[in-house]
Design a protein around this motif. Structure first.
Motif, PDB file in Angstrom:
ATOM      1  N   PRO A 151      -4.781-120.879  80.918  1.00 32.51           N
ATOM      2  CA  PRO A 151      -4.270-119.509  80.825  1.00 32.51           C
ATOM      3  C   PRO A 151      -4.973-118.620  81.854  1.00 32.51           C
ATOM      4  N   TYR A 152      -4.226-117.714  82.445  1.00 37.11           N
ATOM      5  CA  TYR A 152      -4.824-116.746  83.365  1.00 37.11           C
ATOM      6  C   TYR A 152      -4.693-115.366  82.748  1.00 37.11           C
ATOM      7  N   ILE A 153      -5.835-114.721  82.507  1.00 41.27           N
ATOM      8  CA  ILE A 153      -5.865-113.405  81.878  1.00 41.27           C
ATOM      9  C   ILE A 153      -6.653-112.468  82.771  1.00 41.27           C
ATOM     10  N   ASP A 154      -6.087-111.305  83.082  1.00 43.49           N
ATOM     11  CA  ASP A 154      -6.801-110.349  83.923  1.00 43.49           C
ATOM     12  C   ASP A 154      -7.219-109.136  83.111  1.00 43.49           C
ATOM     13  N   GLU A 155      -7.612-108.071  83.785  1.00 45.14           N
ATOM     14  CA  GLU A 155      -8.181-106.909  83.094  1.00 45.14           C
ATOM     15  C   GLU A 155      -7.150-106.089  82.334  1.00 45.14           C
ATOM     16  N   SER A 156      -5.884-106.468  82.407  1.00 47.55           N
ATOM     17  CA  SER A 156      -4.883-105.777  81.593  1.00 47.55           C
ATOM     18  C   SER A 156      -4.996-106.166  80.121  1.00 47.55           C
TER      19      SER A 156
ATOM     20  N   ALA B 169      -4.879-114.872  73.892  1.00 49.44           N
ATOM     21  CA  ALA B 169      -4.147-116.047  73.401  1.00 49.44           C
ATOM     22  C   ALA B 169      -2.899-116.200  74.247  1.00 49.44           C
ATOM     23  N   ARG B 170      -3.053-116.916  75.338  1.00 53.28           N
ATOM     24  CA  ARG B 170      -1.980-117.015  76.328  1.00 53.28           C
ATOM     25  C   ARG B 170      -1.616-118.472  76.578  1.00 53.28           C
ATOM     26  N   SER B 171      -0.408-118.670  77.044  1.00 51.84           N
ATOM     27  CA  SER B 171       0.055-120.009  77.379  1.00 51.84           C
ATOM     28  C   SER B 171      -0.696-120.536  78.604  1.00 51.84           C
ATOM     29  N   ASN B 172      -0.947-121.829  78.600  1.00 46.73           N
ATOM     30  CA  ASN B 172      -1.599-122.440  79.757  1.00 46.73           C
ATOM     31  C   ASN B 172      -0.574-123.002  80.747  1.00 46.73           C
TER      32      ASN B 172
ATOM     33  N   LEU C  13       2.451-122.479  71.887  1.00 46.65           N
ATOM     34  CA  LEU C  13       2.131-121.642  73.043  1.00 46.65           C
ATOM     35  C   LEU C  13       1.354-122.416  74.095  1.00 46.65           C
ATOM     36  N   VAL C  14       0.518-123.352  73.631  1.00 43.23           N
ATOM     37  CA  VAL C  14      -0.353-124.109  74.530  1.00 43.23           C
ATOM     38  C   VAL C  14       0.108-125.558  74.596  1.00 43.23           C
ATOM     39  N   THR C  15       0.168-126.100  75.790  1.00 41.86           N
ATOM     40  CA  THR C  15       0.568-127.490  76.011  1.00 41.86           C
ATOM     41  C   THR C  15      -0.669-128.315  76.351  1.00 41.86           C
ATOM     42  N   GLN C  16      -0.897-129.370  75.573  1.00 43.53           N
ATOM     43  CA  GLN C  16      -2.047-130.231  75.828  1.00 43.53           C
ATOM     44  C   GLN C  16      -1.846-131.007  77.126  1.00 43.53           C
ATOM     45  N   ASN C  17      -2.942-131.266  77.827  1.00 44.56           N
ATOM     46  CA  ASN C  17      -2.868-132.049  79.053  1.00 44.56           C
ATOM     47  C   ASN C  17      -2.390-133.467  78.759  1.00 44.56           C
ATOM     48  N   THR C  18      -1.775-134.077  79.741  1.00 38.50           N
ATOM     49  CA  THR C  18      -1.187-135.408  79.596  1.00 38.50           C
ATOM     50  C   THR C  18      -2.217-136.432  79.121  1.00 38.50           C
ATOM     51  N   GLY C  19      -1.828-137.207  78.113  1.00 43.24           N
ATOM     52  CA  GLY C  19      -2.643-138.327  77.677  1.00 43.24           C
ATOM     53  C   GLY C  19      -3.620-138.022  76.568  1.00 43.24           C
ATOM     54  N   TYR C  20      -3.729-136.744  76.140  1.00 47.13           N
ATOM     55  CA  TYR C  20      -4.686-136.391  75.095  1.00 47.13           C
ATOM     56  C   TYR C  20      -3.946-136.017  73.803  1.00 47.13           C
TER      57      TYR C  20
END
Length: 555
Positions: A171-176, A184-187, A548-555
């Motif tokens: 997830p990328y979260i800035d000062e907003s 709690a953002r999507s990756n 909201l969040v997708t696990q990395n491949t293979g885990y």
């Protein structure tokens, strides 16, 4: 002198928008409840917020003593999972979580996976909060504000760079962001290319606002931002951009120290070779010396001078890689174990503690008995980043930390990055000359001597490449090997293997041989397409809205 005193509880505002755990130490500082909202943008409070963004660079973000699970040096994330090092310690059950990483049985609930994520996002959060306060502060000096904004973008770029290279989809979260829910953002909101563009943008903003020099050690310079941009381009295989960006660094006042061994002395922490570093300090009033090398405290090698934690142990494969031929050049095949008669690169005995070789300036030979669980992890110990027990920069009591900075970027790395880009651009002659700068420095370095101080402790033999390079693949391999030899045990090896696209082949070939030496690796197997990155922490997935969040491949 290290002028930025990094403390865990310096920030009077204490990240006012989000809840944090408290400790007895915190009572010694001004709490949020004692700061009126109107005072939060006072310049002195804003400066405290900025310092707090620096303070988690060393991986210590709470009152726990296990920053070794989120180390700034990435010793477990970058070395132990590569062909450079073993976990070490008191067998596979000691920090079994890192053992699982070493054999590529990592899962999303491992404490290291969680704490590294937490430490880095704590850094992001502190940058974001400081940015908001700084922008809102009308009383802050206008010229200094530009510089401080640039510093915060640099730090945020660093935290996100680390997150990207470790977890990939983040997830990328800035000062907003204002509320806890905003974190709690999507990756998968942004593609990999978009994430890299955002990270680059942080360093570009930093470059535009940072000064050429800083009066306080530990704050980034304009050249540090350009160097980090070079690294971003390198990780994306943007070879021409990497080469061009490195030019300004090469033409700056940074450069190689004359002696390789002197790079890793605490008194030289902010030398001309160090472009950006985490500032470690001891005996500065911080409880438990948490401003020291707290993430590396398990690396203490044992023996009569150090605690016998015995982690971060050099592999036999790494030791063998330092063999040289009669021409002083690397030996191609390193599966045959190094013998006392072999010729070696002098950097080996600066990097690795070997039986029968003097250790630091302690007037004693390193012995295999120093090595904790010798039967499992072999006889070698870390040396390059271990501070002499005679040094005033070393704490002889728990938690056995030191004040040697962790070098995030040093000039020698930039030389090798430029050499790598030159190879990919088929400028083989420039690449050879750049590699020769590194090997030439190694050749001129004072060698380790026997205890009596007159003869070399081993058969040191190193030389530069004199023949013109004409084969691009051979040149590429030479640069990759030089990168390994120069940066060994500094937390970079695994990430380099991944970005070179050879992690699977190199690590599985390494494991095939190592399994005949080290039984703890019998079940290890690198899975291509999975093990290049770590899983997204399960706790983050569970704490965000469903799907909201997708696990990395293979885990």
């Amino acid at each position: 002198m290290k002028l930025i005193r990094i403390t865990q509880y310096t920030l009077a505002l204490a990240f006012i928008f989000q809840s944090l755990s408290c400790s007895d130490d915190y009572l010694e500082e001004t709490t949020y409840g004692e700061v009126a909202p109107a005072e939060m943008t006072n310049p002195e409070n804003v400066e405290r917020a900025i310092i707090s963004a620096y303070s988690v660079l060393n991986g210590q973000f709470d009152t726990a003593s296990n920053a070794f699970n989120s180390p700034d040096s990435n010793w477990s994330f970058g070395d132990v999972v590569s062909d450079d090092a073993y976990k070490g310690g008191g067998g596979t059950g000691d920090q079994n979580n890192i053992h699982q990483m070493e054999i590529f049985n990592t899962n999303p609930t491992i404490i290291d996976v969680e704490r590294k994520w937490m430490a880095l996002y704590e850094g992001v959060k502190r940058c974001n909060e400081a940015l908001k306060l700084l922008k809102a502060s009308e009383a802050f000096d206008a010229n200094l504000k530009v510089q401080r904004l640039a510093e915060l973008h640099f730090l945020r770029g660093h935290y996100y760079f680390e997150l990207k290279k470790i977890y990939n989809h983040i997830p990328y979260i800035d000062e907003s962001a204002i509320t806890v829910e905003d974190y709690a953002r999507s990756n998968t909101e942004f593609t990999s290319e978009e994430l890299w563009a955002k990270i680059e943008a942080n360093f570009q903003t930093a470059y535009e606002g940072l000064p050429e020099t800083q009066s306080e050690a530990g704050r980034p310079t304009k050249i540090a931002a350009k160097a980090y941009l070079t690294k971003c381009y390198l990780f994306q295989k943007k070879w021409q951009q990497a080469f061009d960006a490195s030019t300004e660094v090469m033409e700056s006042n940074y450069g190689l120290l004359d002696d390789f061994q002197e790079v890793f002395l605490p008194e030289n922490d902010n030398s001309k070779e160090i472009i950006f570093a985490v500032q470690h300090t001891i005996n500065d009033g911080q409880a438990s010396n948490y401003n020291g090398s707290i993430g590396d405290r398990l690396s203490a090698p044992g023996g009569p001078f150090y605690a016998q934690y015995g982690f971060h142990r050099p592999s036999q494969n790494l030791v063998n890689a330092y063999k040289t031929n009669t021409n002083g050049l690397p030996v191609a095949n390193n599966n045959t174990d190094l013998s006392d008669e072999d010729l070696i690169d002098p950097r080996l005995d600066i990097t690795v503690g070997r039986p029968g070789i003097p250790y630091k300036d302690l007037g004693i030979l390193y012995e295999e008995s120093w090595a904790r669980d010798l039967a499992t992890y072999g006889p070698y110990g870390p040396k390059k980043r271990i501070v002499s027990a005679n040094s005033a920069f070393y704490v002889k009591v728990w938690p056995y930390v030191n004040a040697l900075n962790y070098y995030i970027i040093r000039y020698a790395e930039v030389v090798l990055w430029r050499a790598e880009a030159a190879v990919e651009l088929n400028n083989l002659e420039e690449s050879r000359q750049l590699v020769n700068q590194i090997r030439g420095r190694a050749a001129n370095t004072a060698t380790v001597k026997k205890l009596e101080g007159t003869e070399d402790a081993a058969n040191y033999n190193i030389a530069t490449y004199e023949s013109v390079w004409t084969d691009q693949e051979l040149a590429r391999e030479a640069v990759h090997l030089e990168t390994r030899l120069e940066l060994a045990m500094e937390g970079h090896r695994f990430f380099n293997l991944v970005r070179w696209g050879k992690a699977s082949s190199v690590i599985n070939s390494y494991l095939e041989v190592e399994k005949t030496r080290r039984s703890h690796l019998m079940n290890a197997q690198f899975k291509a397409g999975t093990n290049e990155y770590w899983p997204i922490p399960q706790r983050y997935i569970d704490g965000t809205p469903k799907d909201l969040v997708t696990q990395n491949t293979g885990y």
